[in-house]
Design an enzyme around this catalytic site. Structure first.
Site, PDB file in Angstrom:
ATOM      1  N   ASP A  13       0.864  -1.185   0.000  1.00  0.00           N
ATOM      2  CA  ASP A  13       0.000   0.000   0.000  1.00  0.00           C
ATOM      3  C   ASP A  13       0.901   1.236   0.000  1.00  0.00           C
ATOM      4  OD1 ASP A  13      -2.412   1.573   0.393  1.00  0.00           O
ATOM      5  OD2 ASP A  13      -1.766   1.850   2.460  1.00  0.00           O
ATOM      6  N   SER A  14       0.292   2.382  -0.206  1.00  0.00           N
ATOM      7  CA  SER A  14       1.040   3.638  -0.138  1.00  0.00           C
ATOM      8  C   SER A  14       1.518   3.940   1.281  1.00  0.00           C
ATOM      9  CB  SER A  14       0.151   4.787  -0.609  1.00  0.00           C
ATOM     10  OG  SER A  14      -1.023   4.825   0.182  1.00  0.00           O
ATOM     11  N   CYS A  76      -3.768  -1.090  -2.095  1.00  0.00           N
ATOM     12  CA  CYS A  76      -4.086   0.325  -2.284  1.00  0.00           C
ATOM     13  C   CYS A  76      -4.988   0.487  -3.515  1.00  0.00           C
ATOM     14  CB  CYS A  76      -2.764   1.060  -2.508  1.00  0.00           C
ATOM     15  SG  CYS A  76      -2.916   2.801  -2.835  1.00  0.00           S
ATOM     16  N   GLU A 157      -6.209  10.089   8.974  1.00  0.00           N
ATOM     17  CA  GLU A 157      -4.832   9.926   9.480  1.00  0.00           C
ATOM     18  C   GLU A 157      -4.566  10.803  10.690  1.00  0.00           C
ATOM     19  OE1 GLU A 157      -2.074  10.181   6.211  1.00  0.00           O
ATOM     20  OE2 GLU A 157      -2.516   8.113   5.671  1.00  0.00           O
ATOM     21  N   CYS A 189     -11.232   3.050  -0.920  1.00  0.00           N
ATOM     22  CA  CYS A 189      -9.962   3.542  -0.382  1.00  0.00           C
ATOM     23  C   CYS A 189      -9.654   2.778   0.897  1.00  0.00           C
ATOM     24  CB  CYS A 189     -10.075   5.042  -0.097  1.00  0.00           C
ATOM     25  SG  CYS A 189      -8.624   5.739   0.706  1.00  0.00           S
ATOM     26  N   HIS A 191      -8.504   3.658   3.653  1.00  0.00           N
ATOM     27  CA  HIS A 191      -8.782   4.302   4.949  1.00  0.00           C
ATOM     28  C   HIS A 191     -10.255   4.287   5.347  1.00  0.00           C
ATOM     29  CE1 HIS A 191      -4.801   5.719   4.125  1.00  0.00           C
ATOM     30  NE2 HIS A 191      -4.773   6.574   5.126  1.00  0.00           N
TER      31      HIS A 191
HETATM   32  N1  DGL Z   1      -4.045   3.826   0.002  1.00  0.00           N
HETATM   33  C1  DGL Z   1      -4.683   4.882  -0.759  1.00  0.00           C
HETATM   34  C2  DGL Z   1      -5.879   4.290  -1.514  1.00  0.00           C
HETATM   35  O1  DGL Z   1      -6.449   3.297  -1.142  1.00  0.00           O
HETATM   36  C3  DGL Z   1      -5.117   6.026   0.111  1.00  0.00           C
HETATM   37  C4  DGL Z   1      -3.973   6.834   0.676  1.00  0.00           C
HETATM   38  C5  DGL Z   1      -3.136   7.496  -0.377  1.00  0.00           C
HETATM   39  O2  DGL Z   1      -3.643   8.374  -1.110  1.00  0.00           O
HETATM   40  O3  DGL Z   1      -1.972   7.146  -0.477  1.00  0.00           O
HETATM   41  O4  DGL Z   1      -6.264   4.845  -2.512  1.00  0.00           O
END
Ligand code: DGL
Length: 270
Positions: A13-14, A76, A157, A189, A191
């Site tokens: 993931d990011s 992600c 976050e 997403c 989050h």
């Molecule tokens: N992990 C990203 C997503 O699911 C969200 C956070 C980011 O923008 O890096 O799109």
């Protein structure tokens, strides 16, 4: 590189938001050994260009292949939208590759034929139009209404996922004319599972809130069963790596994973 069933599953993931997916995977498949990589040095991916996300994704994938992963799960949504095809091509027969979008598309095919469904996600995910293209390819007369909701990631976050401030921001987005008259809303997403309760409360029982982390974990289980890749000899140690370590990332792991885990700093970008 490995296709042995005892090999780990690589999840990337990011950042640490993908721990919501890792958590759902561990709940569905407690015997699997996972190697998680959060690219905290480059987050957020949601505002990055497709080319940048692709480059990061390939490098992370290679590292996970070097660790012998049998499967790479792109946790992600932004990276799934920008990089899944390239990563799949890159990996070839060395391992399996899954993303977090296709299982949701399968779910829509089974449950939402002829209906209208909303989607919220990052700018990258929404602007890529990947969900629209995949829904259209189903040919099931499903209408998709997608809205980028970029304030939600930083809000979550910073720990604002319950309470008045988050409720106001969530309500502001959900009142958008583009998100009306639909039968389900996809949380597109990593989050958003953290604000699922507030979204459920906003809509009440008439709109299904589709939590992709749960759907993806179930799809992963089915996929491993189908390919005879379920780990029947559990016991490997899970690793949670990040490309940049801060105390604040460490502290928020509990929020996303639901329990304390220890982040390890990776030297991938050194
Ligand atoms: N992990 C990203 C997503 O699911 C969200 C956070 C980011 O923008 O890096 O799109």
């Amino acid at each position: 590189m490995s296709s042995a069933s005892t090999a780990p599953i690589g999840i990337f993931d990011s950042g640490i938001g993908g721990l919501t997916v890792a958590r759902a995977v561990k709940q569905e498949l407690p015997g699997e050994h996972i190697i998680y990589f959060g690219d905290t040095a480059h987050l957020p991916y949601g505002d990055k260009s497709t080319a940048a996300i692709q480059a990061y994704s390939i490098k992370i994938t290679q590292m996970l292949l070097n660790q012998g992963c049998k499967l790479i799960l792109i946790a992600c949504n932004s990276a799934s939208a920008a990089g899944y095809e390239l990563v799949s091509e890159y990996v070839g027969n060395s391992a399996k590759v899954l993303n977090v979008i296709d299982p949701v598309i399968d779910y829509l095919r089974e449950n939402y034929q002829g209906k209208t469904v909303g989607l919220i996600g990052t700018k990258q995910t929404v602007n890529s139009k990947v969900y629209e293209q995949k829904v259209q390819a189903l040919n099931k007369n499903i209408s998709l209404q997608a809205l980028a909701t970029p304030l939600l990631v930083p809000m979550i976050e910073e720990g604002f996922f319950t309470g008045d401030i988050s409720k106001k921001i969530i309500r502001k987005y959900l009142r958008d004319p583009w998100l009306q008259d639909m039968e389900a809303l996809i949380l597109g997403c990593t989050h958003y599972p953290l604000i699922k309760k507030s979204i459920l409360k906003y809509y009440g029982p008439m709109v299904e809130v589709i939590d992709s982390s749960v759907i993806v974990a179930r799809a992963l289980k089915g996929f491993l069963e189908f390919h005879n890749l379920i780990n029947k000899h559990p016991g490997g140690k899970d690793h949670f790596m990040v490309s940049d370590f801060t105390d604040s990332f460490q502290a928020s792991t509990r929020m996303f994973f639901g329990e304390k885990i220890k982040l390890e700093r990776s030297s991938l970008w050194d």
